[in-house]
Design a protein around this motif. Structure first.
Motif, PDB file in Angstrom:
ATOM      1  N   LYS A 122      41.791  44.726  46.882  1.00 28.85           N
ATOM      2  CA  LYS A 122      42.961  43.887  46.664  1.00 28.85           C
ATOM      3  C   LYS A 122      44.225  44.718  46.802  1.00 28.85           C
ATOM      4  CE  LYS A 122      40.598  40.733  43.482  1.00 28.85           C
ATOM      5  NZ  LYS A 122      40.560  40.210  42.075  1.00 28.85           N
ATOM      6  N   LEU A 123      45.215  44.175  47.513  1.00 29.42           N
ATOM      7  CA  LEU A 123      46.496  44.844  47.672  1.00 29.42           C
ATOM      8  C   LEU A 123      47.422  44.398  46.549  1.00 29.42           C
ATOM      9  CD1 LEU A 123      46.903  44.520  51.538  1.00 29.42           C
ATOM     10  CD2 LEU A 123      46.402  46.597  50.246  1.00 29.42           C
ATOM     11  N   ASP A 129      55.186  37.507  38.223  1.00 23.80           N
ATOM     12  CA  ASP A 129      54.614  37.128  36.927  1.00 23.80           C
ATOM     13  C   ASP A 129      55.566  36.303  36.087  1.00 23.80           C
ATOM     14  OD1 ASP A 129      52.443  38.595  37.701  1.00 23.80           O
ATOM     15  OD2 ASP A 129      52.978  40.369  36.540  1.00 23.80           O
ATOM     16  N   ARG A 130      56.866  36.313  36.442  1.00 23.27           N
ATOM     17  CA  ARG A 130      57.895  35.597  35.682  1.00 23.27           C
ATOM     18  C   ARG A 130      57.854  35.991  34.204  1.00 23.27           C
ATOM     19  NH1 ARG A 130      61.601  33.199  38.974  1.00 23.27           N
ATOM     20  NH2 ARG A 130      61.999  31.583  37.439  1.00 23.27           N
ATOM     21  N   SER A 182      48.902  35.299  47.010  1.00 20.23           N
ATOM     22  CA  SER A 182      48.938  36.496  46.169  1.00 20.23           C
ATOM     23  C   SER A 182      47.723  37.353  46.470  1.00 20.23           C
ATOM     24  CB  SER A 182      48.929  36.087  44.685  1.00 20.23           C
ATOM     25  OG  SER A 182      48.613  37.182  43.857  1.00 20.23           O
ATOM     26  N   PRO A 183      47.881  38.686  46.376  1.00 22.85           N
ATOM     27  CA  PRO A 183      46.720  39.558  46.619  1.00 22.85           C
ATOM     28  C   PRO A 183      45.560  39.291  45.669  1.00 22.85           C
ATOM     29  CG  PRO A 183      48.758  40.821  46.613  1.00 22.85           C
ATOM     30  CD  PRO A 183      49.105  39.464  46.136  1.00 22.85           C
ATOM     31  N   THR A 184      45.841  38.705  44.492  1.00 26.44           N
ATOM     32  CA  THR A 184      44.781  38.472  43.521  1.00 26.44           C
ATOM     33  C   THR A 184      44.050  37.149  43.739  1.00 26.44           C
ATOM     34  OG1 THR A 184      46.382  37.493  41.983  1.00 26.44           O
ATOM     35  CG2 THR A 184      45.955  39.854  41.779  1.00 26.44           C
ATOM     36  N   TRP A 185      44.593  36.267  44.599  1.00 26.54           N
ATOM     37  CA  TRP A 185      43.962  34.963  44.832  1.00 26.54           C
ATOM     38  C   TRP A 185      42.928  35.113  45.953  1.00 26.54           C
ATOM     39  CZ3 TRP A 185      44.514  30.523  42.082  1.00 26.54           C
ATOM     40  CH2 TRP A 185      44.014  29.350  42.627  1.00 26.54           C
ATOM     41  N   PRO A 186      41.688  34.612  45.754  1.00 24.05           N
ATOM     42  CA  PRO A 186      40.658  34.766  46.790  1.00 24.05           C
ATOM     43  C   PRO A 186      41.082  34.128  48.110  1.00 24.05           C
ATOM     44  CG  PRO A 186      39.702  34.016  44.720  1.00 24.05           C
ATOM     45  CD  PRO A 186      41.190  33.923  44.560  1.00 24.05           C
ATOM     46  N   GLY A 188      39.150  34.792  35.339  1.00 25.50           N
ATOM     47  CA  GLY A 188      39.916  36.016  35.157  1.00 25.50           C
ATOM     48  C   GLY A 188      41.380  35.856  35.487  1.00 25.50           C
ATOM     49  N   MET A 189      41.757  34.739  36.165  1.00 27.07           N
ATOM     50  CA  MET A 189      43.146  34.518  36.544  1.00 27.07           C
ATOM     51  C   MET A 189      43.817  33.452  35.684  1.00 27.07           C
ATOM     52  SD  MET A 189      43.261  34.713  40.717  1.00 27.07           S
ATOM     53  CE  MET A 189      45.055  34.572  40.645  1.00 27.07           C
TER      54      MET A 189
END
Length: 326
Positions: free
Chosen positions: A62-63, A101-102, A268-272, A302-303
């Motif tokens: 993940k970036l 993240d606001r 987002s880099p964290t979204w599959p 986890g998200m």
């Protein structure tokens, strides 16, 4: 022995892109110009200084954007009486936490270099009202620009190199009875299953349900609370894009003033990759307010906390910023 791409991409790697990020601020922010209804206008004339650091990291394929910068700029404009107005503006924190993240709101520290007059003061107020949304729309573009420009330097591709000399084409068959051989099609690639859960956020808005429905779906009104470009045609099957492309999907069904259902994914880099959730927005109007319930089904495990903050920060806080919630 070299690592397999899947193994190499699992390890933590960082690339310092501070110089590139400073140049990005200097290039992108100075494109901002806002025209008032009359002769008034205001623009970012220069970026005086950018302090801080910026990195792009990779962990477990993940970036991740890592940056925290203090941006100082100069702005200028023309008042209604023709006076050239100049001032300074400092944004103490432009960071991943604030932008994505606001975790907090942007802070703006203003100063006026031109002597105060009624016309100058009006332009000063115009700048304070209109520059922040334009700046935040630009800040929202930075994480994607970081990944698009530098992500390839951290991710090892599993694809073979395409820079070699191509193999010569086989000679054309001259025998009219020669059989034609067709290569078998590779089997379709199956997406890995994603374990998901549901996130629900609720808020009470001091507005009619029809007005809130319009704010949430009207392409011309959405930027008033997202502070970023939007695309939206509220019809089943039509695509939409919010927060400058940060959230995308398609409308599934709409009932004006009552319900909006749409596919939903965050860039987002964290979204599959290619994973979509389903967002249902219910509007229930009472005598003095409207309760809006945001239900997001299909959130990757986890998200949940991250997405809950996003719904609270981007949607609810966005509407709150224009006075539609208490």
């Amino acid at each position: 022995m070299s690592m397999q791409p899947s193994t190499a991409n699992w390890h933590w790697k960082n690339k310092n892109i501070t110089s590139w990020t400073k140049a990005w601020f200097e290039r992108e922010l100075t494109t901002i110009t806002i025209q008032g209804e009359g002769s008034e206008n205001v623009s970012v004339s220069s970026v005086r200084d950018v302090e801080g650091d910026a990195e792009l990291g990779q962990r477990k394929s993940k970036l991740i954007t890592i940056y925290d910068c203090k941006v100082q700029l100069e702005w200028s404009g023309t008042a209604s009486d023709g006076t050239n107005v100049k001032g300074k503006l400092t944004i103490p924190e432009v960071s991943h936490e604030v932008t994505l993240d606001r975790s907090s709101d942007y802070t703006y520290e203003w100063s006026l270099k031109t002597e105060s007059t009624p016309a100058v003061d009006v332009l000063y107020a115009f700048a304070k009202a209109h520059l922040p949304p334009a700046l935040e729309a630009k800040f929202a573009e930075l994480p994607s620009a970081m990944i698009d420009t530098h992500g390839k330097d951290l991710t090892i591709s599993a694809e073979p190199s395409r820079t070699g000399t191509p193999a010569p084409a086989p000679a054309a068959a001259t025998n009219s009875n020669a059989a034609t051989i067709t290569a078998p099609k590779p089997p379709p690639v199956k997406k890995a299953p994603v374990n998901t859960s549901q996130v629900v956020k609720e808020a009470r808005f001091m507005a009619a349900a029809d007005d809130l429905y319009s704010l949430l779906t009207d392409e011309g009104r959405i930027p008033s609370w997202t502070r970023a470009p939007a695309q939206s045609t509220p019809q089943p099957g039509s695509p939409y894009s919010l927060f400058g492309g940060g959230v995308r999907g398609k409308y599934i069904s709409v009932t004006p003033g009552k319900q909006i259902r749409q596919t939903w994914s965050v860039q987002s880099p964290t979204w599959p990759p290619e994973h979509e959730a389903t967002l249902t927005i219910m509007l229930e109007q009472s005598s003095d307010s409207t309760t809006v319930t945001f239900t997001l089904d299909g959130v990757p495990k986890g998200m949940e906390d991250e997405i809950e903050r996003n719904l609270e920060g981007y949607y609810i806080h966005g509407l709150k910023s224009i006075g539609y919630v208490r």
